[in-house]
Motif scaffolding. Structure first.
Motif, PDB file in Angstrom:
ATOM      1  N   LEU A 239      34.327  33.061  74.099  1.00 36.03           N
ATOM      2  CA  LEU A 239      33.709  32.425  75.258  1.00 36.03           C
ATOM      3  C   LEU A 239      32.673  33.315  75.926  1.00 36.03           C
ATOM      4  CD1 LEU A 239      36.820  30.715  76.881  1.00 36.03           C
ATOM      5  CD2 LEU A 239      34.869  29.563  75.805  1.00 36.03           C
ATOM      6  N   SER A 240      32.883  34.617  75.907  1.00 40.46           N
ATOM      7  CA  SER A 240      31.917  35.513  76.554  1.00 40.46           C
ATOM      8  C   SER A 240      30.540  35.370  75.914  1.00 40.46           C
ATOM      9  CB  SER A 240      32.389  36.963  76.493  1.00 40.46           C
ATOM     10  OG  SER A 240      32.398  37.459  75.170  1.00 40.46           O
ATOM     11  N   ARG A 241      30.508  35.206  74.613  1.00 36.42           N
ATOM     12  CA  ARG A 241      29.222  35.038  73.929  1.00 36.42           C
ATOM     13  C   ARG A 241      28.556  33.720  74.334  1.00 36.42           C
ATOM     14  NH1 ARG A 241      32.525  37.331  69.835  1.00 36.42           N
ATOM     15  NH2 ARG A 241      32.983  35.287  68.914  1.00 36.42           N
ATOM     16  N   SER A 242      29.341  32.658  74.421  1.00 33.64           N
ATOM     17  CA  SER A 242      28.785  31.359  74.816  1.00 33.64           C
ATOM     18  C   SER A 242      28.325  31.372  76.270  1.00 33.64           C
ATOM     19  CB  SER A 242      29.828  30.252  74.605  1.00 33.64           C
ATOM     20  OG  SER A 242      30.142  30.111  73.240  1.00 33.64           O
ATOM     21  N   ILE A 243      29.067  32.065  77.121  1.00 36.55           N
ATOM     22  CA  ILE A 243      28.685  32.167  78.535  1.00 36.55           C
ATOM     23  C   ILE A 243      27.337  32.875  78.671  1.00 36.55           C
ATOM     24  CG2 ILE A 243      29.273  33.350  80.689  1.00 36.55           C
ATOM     25  CD1 ILE A 243      32.262  32.734  79.934  1.00 36.55           C
ATOM     26  N   LEU A 244      27.173  33.990  77.987  1.00 40.36           N
ATOM     27  CA  LEU A 244      25.923  34.741  78.079  1.00 40.36           C
ATOM     28  C   LEU A 244      24.757  33.953  77.487  1.00 40.36           C
ATOM     29  CD1 LEU A 244      27.259  38.301  77.202  1.00 40.36           C
ATOM     30  CD2 LEU A 244      26.483  37.483  79.442  1.00 40.36           C
ATOM     31  N   ARG A 245      24.999  33.275  76.394  1.00 41.37           N
ATOM     32  CA  ARG A 245      23.941  32.456  75.801  1.00 41.37           C
ATOM     33  C   ARG A 245      23.558  31.300  76.714  1.00 41.37           C
ATOM     34  NH1 ARG A 245      25.863  30.757  70.025  1.00 41.37           N
ATOM     35  NH2 ARG A 245      23.825  29.711  70.042  1.00 41.37           N
ATOM     36  N   SER A 246      24.532  30.716  77.388  1.00 39.76           N
ATOM     37  CA  SER A 246      24.245  29.625  78.324  1.00 39.76           C
ATOM     38  C   SER A 246      23.407  30.118  79.492  1.00 39.76           C
ATOM     39  CB  SER A 246      25.554  29.021  78.840  1.00 39.76           C
ATOM     40  OG  SER A 246      26.289  28.433  77.798  1.00 39.76           O
TER      41      SER A 246
END
Length: 258
Positions: A239-246
């Motif tokens: 999720l951390s990767r998706s949060i940063l990409r968002s």
């Protein structure tokens, strides 16, 4: 006699420098002794009705991975659900799904107000102050993330969705997360599932995010995916990767918007 020490709120990484604040309202299954166990058995006291299984482990790992402050609840939501206002019937439910809570039956207005003051207010006052401080530090790019989990089986029905991204009126961050997760295809994700705003679940999200013009999303994770610390940390890394990409995607959009 009341316990000498118990706290309705716990903080983690308060000096984190990232443009995020994390909230985990249902982080604890603790029932302070003055509430006499609410008259519930061990099964109820440790069930998904009492807390969001795995949510604190995910939230803590995300806090470390993102370098973001975390505000976590310190009391079971069966005593007081910090994601509900005082007037909500399920703020202190006499029954939660299939679980009876005798200690919440026939509460007087005074008893309800007492729990509100003991549990709700410290949690939300702390959250509001931390959001204010972090906004001063990072500016209006601050995003509020609330971390929750849900049971795979609810009222006998199987829930197929694995991760939900919830919002009230401000959908941008949730839609960005959903778009990224759909493209990646690792989990079955959806917007406003397994709950939505009509279920009353966006109280904290509105209170600390949307009402202040901040991006926000409520991340609901099916608890069989995070019911061990190892699985929770794996999910937090994902999720951390998706949060940063968002966050990056929304920032790019804002830069090109007139």
């Amino acid at each position: 006699m009341p316990e000498a020490i118990w706290s309705p709120v716990h903080l983690h990484r308060t000096t984190g420098s990232a443009p995020f604040v994390l909230l985990c309202e249902h982080a604890s299954l603790h029932i302070p002794t003055e509430f006499n166990g609410l008259g519930i058995d061990t099964e109820t006291a440790t069930s998904h009705a009492a807390w969001d299984i795995g949510a604190l482990d995910v939230a803590t790992a995300l806090s470390d991975l993102l370098d973001a402050p975390l505000v976590a609840g310190g009391v079971s939501r069966l005593v007081y659900d910090c994601n509900r206002p005082l007037e909500a019937p399920d703020a202190m439910p006499a029954k939660s799904e299939i679980f009876a809570v005798p200690g919440n039956e026939d509460l007087t207005d005074g008893e309800r107000q007492n729990r509100f003051g003991l549990i709700h207010n410290p949690f939300h006052n702390t959250a509001a102050e931390l959001v204010r401080t972090q906004r001063e530090r990072v500016g209006d790019a601050l995003t509020i993330l609330t971390i929750h989990s849900f049971t795979p089986i609810y009222h006998g029905g199987r829930r197929e969705v694995e991760i939900g991204f919830l919002f009230d009126k401000s959908s941008a961050f949730s839609e960005a997360m959903q778009s990224i997760e759909t493209a990646e295809g690792q989990f079955m994700t959806a917007l406003n599932q397994p709950y939505d705003a009509t279920d009353g679940v966006t109280y904290s999200l509105r209170k600390h995010g949307e009402d202040h013009g901040l991006d926000s999303t409520m991340i609901e994770i099916r608890n069989d995916l995070i019911n061990t610390k190892e699985k929770a940390i794996t999910m937090a890394n994902h999720l951390s990767r998706s949060i940063l990409r968002s966050q990056e995607a929304l920032e790019r959009l804002r830069q090109v918007s007139p």
